[in-house]
Enzyme design. Structure first.
Site, short mmCIF file in Angstrom:
data_model
loop_
_atom_site.label_atom_id
_atom_site.label_comp_id
_atom_site.label_asym_id
_atom_site.label_seq_id
_atom_site.Cartn_x
_atom_site.Cartn_y
_atom_site.Cartn_z
CG ASP A 72 -2.30 0.68 1.00
OD1 ASP A 72 -2.97 0.68 -0.01
OD2 ASP A 72 -2.32 1.96 1.62
CG PHE A 157 3.20 2.97 -12.14
CD1 PHE A 157 4.37 2.64 -12.15
CD2 PHE A 157 2.23 2.85 -10.98
CE1 PHE A 157 4.71 2.11 -10.73
CE2 PHE A 157 2.61 2.47 -9.88
CZ PHE A 157 3.99 1.96 -9.77
CE1 TYR A 159 -1.64 11.45 -8.16
CE2 TYR A 159 -1.36 9.36 -7.39
CZ TYR A 159 -2.13 10.57 -7.72
OH TYR A 159 -3.46 10.56 -7.17
CG ASP A 160 6.47 6.74 -11.49
OD1 ASP A 160 6.44 6.91 -10.46
OD2 ASP A 160 6.39 5.70 -12.22
P1 ITT Z 1 -3.29 -2.52 -5.45
O1 ITT Z 1 -4.07 -1.88 -4.17
O2 ITT Z 1 -4.10 -3.54 -6.15
O3 ITT Z 1 -2.10 -2.67 -4.98
P2 ITT Z 1 -3.50 0.40 -6.15
O4 ITT Z 1 -2.98 1.29 -7.57
O5 ITT Z 1 -4.95 0.67 -5.96
O6 ITT Z 1 -3.33 -1.24 -6.53
P3 ITT Z 1 -2.57 1.70 -3.70
O7 ITT Z 1 -4.07 1.46 -3.11
O8 ITT Z 1 -1.49 1.14 -2.71
O9 ITT Z 1 -2.59 0.61 -5.04
O10 ITT Z 1 -2.43 3.11 -4.51
C1 ITT Z 1 -1.40 3.76 -4.69
C2 ITT Z 1 -1.28 4.71 -5.56
O11 ITT Z 1 -0.27 5.83 -5.40
C3 ITT Z 1 -1.16 4.07 -7.08
O12 ITT Z 1 -2.24 3.87 -7.62
C4 ITT Z 1 -0.29 5.14 -7.74
O13 ITT Z 1 -1.41 6.22 -8.14
C5 ITT Z 1 0.40 5.89 -6.40
N1 ITT Z 1 1.81 5.31 -6.59
C6 ITT Z 1 2.10 4.51 -5.68
N2 ITT Z 1 3.30 3.94 -5.83
C7 ITT Z 1 3.76 4.73 -7.08
C8 ITT Z 1 5.07 4.74 -7.85
O14 ITT Z 1 5.96 4.06 -7.72
N3 ITT Z 1 4.75 5.60 -8.88
C9 ITT Z 1 3.77 6.38 -9.10
N4 ITT Z 1 2.80 6.24 -8.57
C10 ITT Z 1 2.69 5.47 -7.23
#
Ligand code: ITT
Length: 205
Positions: A72, A157, A159-160
Site C-alpha cells: 500500500d 505509472f 504519479y511518476d
Molecule cells: P493495489 O491496491 O491493487 O496494489 P492500487 O493502485 O490501488 O493497486 P494503492 O491502493 O497502494 O494501489 O494506491 C497507490 C497509488 O499511489 C497508485 O495507484 C499510484 O497512483 C500511486 N503510486 C504508488 N506508488 C507509485 C509509484 O512508484 N509511482 C507512481 N505512483 C505511485
C-alpha cells in the site's frame, strides 16, 4: 531448498513489473494475480498504509493459499496537508485515470512556488501466509517535490511523471531508468528490507 513462490498481491501492473525487477535476485519466483487467476478485490478500509497493506496481503494469501506480499503506497504532498496520501489511487472523480489525477494535483498546486512543493512517496509492504496471517511489514520512503507539468517517460505509472526525487532534478521518476528508480524509490527501499526475510523463508523451505 525449494524455489519459494510469492504471489504479488496487486491489481496495479506498474507494481507487478517493479516487484519482478526488485525481487529478481531474491531467490523467489514471483507470480501475479493473473498467473493464479485471482480476481478478488479488497476494500481498503484501514486508516494507515500498513493497515491497508496487511488487509490486502492477508486477503490474497487466504484466497490463493500462497505466501503473498501486498503493497500500500501513496504520494503525500506537504502543501496539501499530506493529500492525496492514503487516497492516491482514488484522488478526484472515480472516472479519472492516472493522467487525470496528475492533472488535478498539478491544478491544486498551481499557485504553490517551487520551494513549497515538497512531497514524498511512502510504501508499506506486508507479507502474509494463508494460515499464519501477516508475518512481516516493511516500509520505504523517498523525498522529492512536485513538478510544474507532466514530465512523462516510457515506463512511468501513477504519479511518476510529476514527482522529482531529491538529487535527480530536473528529471521526474518517469524519466529515470528502471534501475535508477528502483534504487531510490519508496518501493525499492521497502523491498531491500524484505529480501533478507524472503531469503530466510526460502532457506527453510
Ligand atoms: P493495489 O491496491 O491493487 O496494489 P492500487 O493502485 O490501488 O493497486 P494503492 O491502493 O497502494 O494501489 O494506491 C497507490 C497509488 O499511489 C497508485 O495507484 C499510484 O497512483 C500511486 N503510486 C504508488 N506508488 C507509485 C509509484 O512508484 N509511482 C507512481 N505512483 C505511485
Amino acid at each position: 531448498m525449494k524455489t519459494l513462490e510469492v504471489l504479488i498481491g496487486t491489481h496495479n501492473q506498474g507494481k507487478v513489473r517493479e516487484f519482478g525487477e526488485l525481487l529478481a535476485d531474491a531467490a523467489v519466483r514471483c507470480l501475479s494475480m493473473n498467473d493464479v487467476n485471482l480476481t478478488v478485490k479488497v476494500d481498503e478500509t484501514a486508516d494507515t498504509f500498513e493497515g491497508n497493506a496487511v488487509l490486502k496481503a492477508v486477503a490474497y494469501a487466504g484466497a490463493s493459499g500462497m505466501l503473498t506480499l501486498a503493497d500500500d503506497s501513496g504520494l503525500m504532498v506537504d502543501a496539501l496537508d499530506g493529500a492525496p496520501g492514503l487516497y492516491s489511487a482514488r484522488y478526484g472523480d472515480p472516472g479519472l485515470d492516472d493522467a487525470g489525477r496528475r492533472f488535478k494535483l498539478l491544478n491544486a498546486l498551481k499557485d504553490v512556488p517551487e520551494e513549497a512543493r515538497t512531497a514524498r512517496f511512502i510504501a508499506v509492504i506486508a507479507l502474509a501466509r494463508p494460515q499464519e496471517g501477516v508475518i512481516a511489514t516493511v516500509e520505504g520512503t523517498v523525498e522529492g517535490c512536485i513538478a510544474f507539468a507532466d514530465q512523462d517517460g516510457p515506463v512511468g505509472f501513477g504519479y511518476d511523471a510529476i514527482f522529482i526525487p531529491d538529487g535527480f532534478a530536473p528529471r521526474s521518476f518517469a524519466e529515470l531508468s528502471k534501475g535508477e528508480k528502483n534504487r531510490i524509490s519508496h518501493r525499492g527501499v521497502a523491498a531491500t528490507k524484505l529480501i533478507p526475510i524472503l531469503r530466510e523463508l526460502a532457506e527453510k523451505s
